[in-house]
Write a protein that holds these residues in place. Sequence first.
Motif, PDB file in Angstrom:
ATOM      1  N   SER A  56       3.882 -41.272  -3.637  1.00 30.65           N
ATOM      2  CA  SER A  56       3.847 -40.096  -2.746  1.00 30.65           C
ATOM      3  C   SER A  56       2.925 -40.407  -1.578  1.00 30.65           C
ATOM      4  CB  SER A  56       3.312 -38.864  -3.487  1.00 30.65           C
ATOM      5  OG  SER A  56       1.984 -39.112  -3.906  1.00 30.65           O
ATOM      6  N   CYS A  57       2.942 -39.508  -0.588  1.00 32.46           N
ATOM      7  CA  CYS A  57       1.966 -39.616   0.498  1.00 32.46           C
ATOM      8  C   CYS A  57       0.573 -39.307  -0.059  1.00 32.46           C
ATOM      9  CB  CYS A  57       2.337 -38.631   1.593  1.00 32.46           C
ATOM     10  SG  CYS A  57       1.270 -38.684   3.029  1.00 32.46           S
ATOM     11  N   THR A  58       0.523 -38.379  -1.010  1.00 35.15           N
ATOM     12  CA  THR A  58      -0.762 -38.057  -1.656  1.00 35.15           C
ATOM     13  C   THR A  58      -1.367 -39.333  -2.243  1.00 35.15           C
ATOM     14  OG1 THR A  58       0.135 -35.898  -2.210  1.00 35.15           O
ATOM     15  CG2 THR A  58      -1.834 -36.591  -3.422  1.00 35.15           C
ATOM     16  N   PHE A  81      -5.813 -26.839   8.899  1.00 33.54           N
ATOM     17  CA  PHE A  81      -4.382 -26.530   8.880  1.00 33.54           C
ATOM     18  C   PHE A  81      -3.617 -27.792   8.489  1.00 33.54           C
ATOM     19  CE2 PHE A  81      -0.226 -26.101  11.025  1.00 33.54           C
ATOM     20  CZ  PHE A  81       0.207 -24.930  10.452  1.00 33.54           C
ATOM     21  N   THR A  82      -3.518 -28.037   7.189  1.00 32.22           N
ATOM     22  CA  THR A  82      -2.745 -29.174   6.688  1.00 32.22           C
ATOM     23  C   THR A  82      -2.467 -28.954   5.208  1.00 32.22           C
ATOM     24  OG1 THR A  82      -2.626 -31.595   6.430  1.00 32.22           O
ATOM     25  CG2 THR A  82      -4.788 -30.601   6.163  1.00 32.22           C
ATOM     26  N   PHE A  83      -1.703 -29.861   4.634  1.00 29.97           N
ATOM     27  CA  PHE A  83      -1.402 -29.820   3.206  1.00 29.97           C
ATOM     28  C   PHE A  83      -2.647 -30.229   2.418  1.00 29.97           C
ATOM     29  CE2 PHE A  83       0.930 -31.335  -0.615  1.00 29.97           C
ATOM     30  CZ  PHE A  83       1.725 -30.226  -0.806  1.00 29.97           C
ATOM     31  N   ALA A 157       2.621 -37.959   7.346  1.00 28.64           N
ATOM     32  CA  ALA A 157       3.679 -37.455   6.452  1.00 28.64           C
ATOM     33  C   ALA A 157       4.871 -36.905   7.242  1.00 28.64           C
ATOM     34  CB  ALA A 157       3.111 -36.372   5.535  1.00 28.64           C
ATOM     35  N   HIS A 158       4.605 -36.338   8.423  1.00 27.70           N
ATOM     36  CA  HIS A 158       5.693 -35.757   9.224  1.00 27.70           C
ATOM     37  C   HIS A 158       6.144 -36.692  10.347  1.00 27.70           C
ATOM     38  CE1 HIS A 158       4.005 -31.397   8.390  1.00 27.70           C
ATOM     39  NE2 HIS A 158       4.075 -32.142   7.303  1.00 27.70           N
ATOM     40  N   GLY A 159       5.522 -37.867  10.472  1.00 23.84           N
ATOM     41  CA  GLY A 159       5.568 -38.549  11.755  1.00 23.84           C
ATOM     42  C   GLY A 159       6.494 -39.745  11.922  1.00 23.84           C
ATOM     43  N   LEU A 178       2.688 -42.234   4.797  1.00 24.36           N
ATOM     44  CA  LEU A 178       3.987 -41.589   5.031  1.00 24.36           C
ATOM     45  C   LEU A 178       4.430 -40.876   3.764  1.00 24.36           C
ATOM     46  CD1 LEU A 178       5.883 -44.603   6.685  1.00 24.36           C
ATOM     47  CD2 LEU A 178       4.733 -42.709   7.872  1.00 24.36           C
ATOM     48  N   SER A 179       5.323 -39.902   3.934  1.00 27.93           N
ATOM     49  CA  SER A 179       5.881 -39.201   2.770  1.00 27.93           C
ATOM     50  C   SER A 179       7.396 -39.328   2.765  1.00 27.93           C
ATOM     51  CB  SER A 179       5.516 -37.711   2.831  1.00 27.93           C
ATOM     52  OG  SER A 179       6.181 -37.009   1.789  1.00 27.93           O
ATOM     53  N   PHE A 180       7.931 -39.538   1.570  1.00 27.55           N
ATOM     54  CA  PHE A 180       9.390 -39.536   1.392  1.00 27.55           C
ATOM     55  C   PHE A 180       9.803 -38.477   0.377  1.00 27.55           C
ATOM     56  CE2 PHE A 180       8.153 -43.964   2.509  1.00 27.55           C
ATOM     57  CZ  PHE A 180       8.570 -43.876   3.829  1.00 27.55           C
ATOM     58  N   GLY A 189      13.319 -38.532  -3.050  1.00 31.68           N
ATOM     59  CA  GLY A 189      12.891 -37.543  -4.046  1.00 31.68           C
ATOM     60  C   GLY A 189      11.392 -37.344  -3.941  1.00 31.68           C
ATOM     61  N   GLU A 190      10.659 -38.300  -4.460  1.00 31.22           N
ATOM     62  CA  GLU A 190       9.201 -38.360  -4.310  1.00 31.22           C
ATOM     63  C   GLU A 190       8.881 -39.790  -3.919  1.00 31.22           C
ATOM     64  OE1 GLU A 190       6.872 -35.994  -4.781  1.00 31.22           O
ATOM     65  OE2 GLU A 190       7.761 -34.515  -6.134  1.00 31.22           O
ATOM     66  N   GLY A 191       8.079 -39.946  -2.899  1.00 32.83           N
ATOM     67  CA  GLY A 191       7.706 -41.314  -2.507  1.00 32.83           C
ATOM     68  C   GLY A 191       6.784 -41.267  -1.309  1.00 32.83           C
TER      69      GLY A 191
HETATM   70  C1  LIG Z   1       0.698 -33.270   6.255  1.00 31.86           C
HETATM   71  C2  LIG Z   1       1.064 -33.612   4.830  1.00 31.86           C
HETATM   72  N1  LIG Z   1       0.388 -34.586   4.204  1.00 31.86           N
HETATM   73  C3  LIG Z   1       0.682 -34.943   2.940  1.00 31.86           C
HETATM   74  C4  LIG Z   1       1.691 -34.336   2.248  1.00 31.86           C
HETATM   75  C5  LIG Z   1       1.963 -34.754   0.830  1.00 31.86           C
HETATM   76  O1  LIG Z   1       3.124 -35.519   0.733  1.00 31.86           O
HETATM   77  P1  LIG Z   1       3.670 -35.971  -0.694  1.00 31.86           P
HETATM   78  O2  LIG Z   1       4.413 -34.793  -1.256  1.00 31.86           O
HETATM   79  O3  LIG Z   1       4.562 -37.139  -0.404  1.00 31.86           O
HETATM   80  O4  LIG Z   1       2.492 -36.344  -1.514  1.00 31.86           O
HETATM   81  C6  LIG Z   1       2.431 -33.310   2.852  1.00 31.86           C
HETATM   82  C7  LIG Z   1       3.517 -32.649   2.120  1.00 31.86           C
HETATM   83  O5  LIG Z   1       4.356 -31.984   2.613  1.00 31.86           O
HETATM   84  C8  LIG Z   1       2.104 -32.925   4.181  1.00 31.86           C
HETATM   85  O6  LIG Z   1       2.754 -31.931   4.810  1.00 31.86           O
END
Ligand SMILES: Cc1ncc(COP(=O)(O)O)c(C=O)c1O
Length: 381
Positions: A56-58, A81-83, A157-159, A178-180, A189-191
């Motif tokens: 994941s991006c996490t 203002f973010t995840f 993640a959005h870029g 990055l997020s997939f 799916g998740e990545g």
């Molecule tokens: C800015 C941002 N960073 C990180 C994440 C986490 O991504 P992931 O679900 O791949 O861990 C998200 C999820 O939407 C996000 O919006």
Amino acid sequence: MTVIPFNAPEIAGAELEYVQRALASGHTSSGGPFSKQAGRMLAEATGAKEVLLTTSCTAALELSAMLLDLGPDDTVVVPSFTFTSSALAFARQGAKILFCDIEPETLGLDPSHLAELLDDSVRAVVLVHYAGIACDVDGVRRVLADRPDVVIVEDAAHGLYGAYHGEPLGGLGRYSSLSFHETKNFTCGEGGALLLHDDADVNRARVLYDKGTDRQAFFLGQVDKYSWRDTGSSFGISDLLAACLTAQLEQADSIQQRRRRVFTGYAEALADPAAELGVRLPVVPDACDPAWHLFYVLLPSAHQRPLVMKELQEQGIRTTFHYVPLHTSDGGRRFSARPTSCPVSSDISARLVRLPFYNTLTPEQVDRVATGLIDAVRSTS
Ligand SMILES: Cc1ncc(COP(=O)(O)O)c(C=O)c1O
């Protein structure tokens, strides 16, 4: 009435064939042929020296946090203002968070607030490009000009496939992620992926990525056996998922073109009524080529949001919002170094509505959403 969902992932190309091929090859764990291929494609798109595909991006952000070797006296500046993951990854490694406000144009980190927060405890600054529109990276670079010790961590993640002054998003930090996830432009799916831009980080990152071992050095013939070297975890994704991702990345041009049409379709259909009703649309500064990740509107008032969303729901149009400001959340309060004031984050997050956005959204559906939104704003004003 047909429902317009908020998101609808698609099979864009050879996903099924590639997954079958990965299964038949027998190499379904991480580091297989599709992981290598997707890694090459991402390196080409972002200029990264090394790409580590993660679950994941996490997870990619967690790996960045591990690379920073953070201690309890260290702080990391994160936009409110973010995840959660943009902050969580660093809190989990023991650092304290300094929540920074956003500037209202791009909804990215506000360099002037960063300048106020910056002190000797700051080890890193996390940049988020909300909606795939770059934040004020030049402003941040100016503030950090005499703090070369502060690491820029890019949460892209959005870029992916967006740019800033022609530089690819995902290529603007020392570490970028990055997020997939299913909701992203490119999904398995998740990545996710960690992109490294400094050769000095590559060897250690490979060890942390692979359960703290030098297994990758062993596969590259650099050591004759592998063993435990450092902290780390199991960050890699199955080659089955990398197969899916490879097929999606192969369709990058088509996916991005179609998403661009959705974005510009909304922007054109909404421009006049939005101006009349005080609804604000995304701003794209000249320096930015968007990644066309999502489309949002800012309503004139917070009290209207649930009413507008309910009315759209009744019209069969699914919308959502983003994000509960982190500095006001329980976790944010628990892991912050000290309370900070982020009024723009609080204001914007209460007024923001995200519209349906996916590759196969048709122009007719875009018009239906735009008309529905405007009717809903008028009737709730
Ligand atoms: C800015 C941002 N960073 C990180 C994440 C986490 O991504 P992931 O679900 O791949 O861990 C998200 C999820 O939407 C996000 O919006």
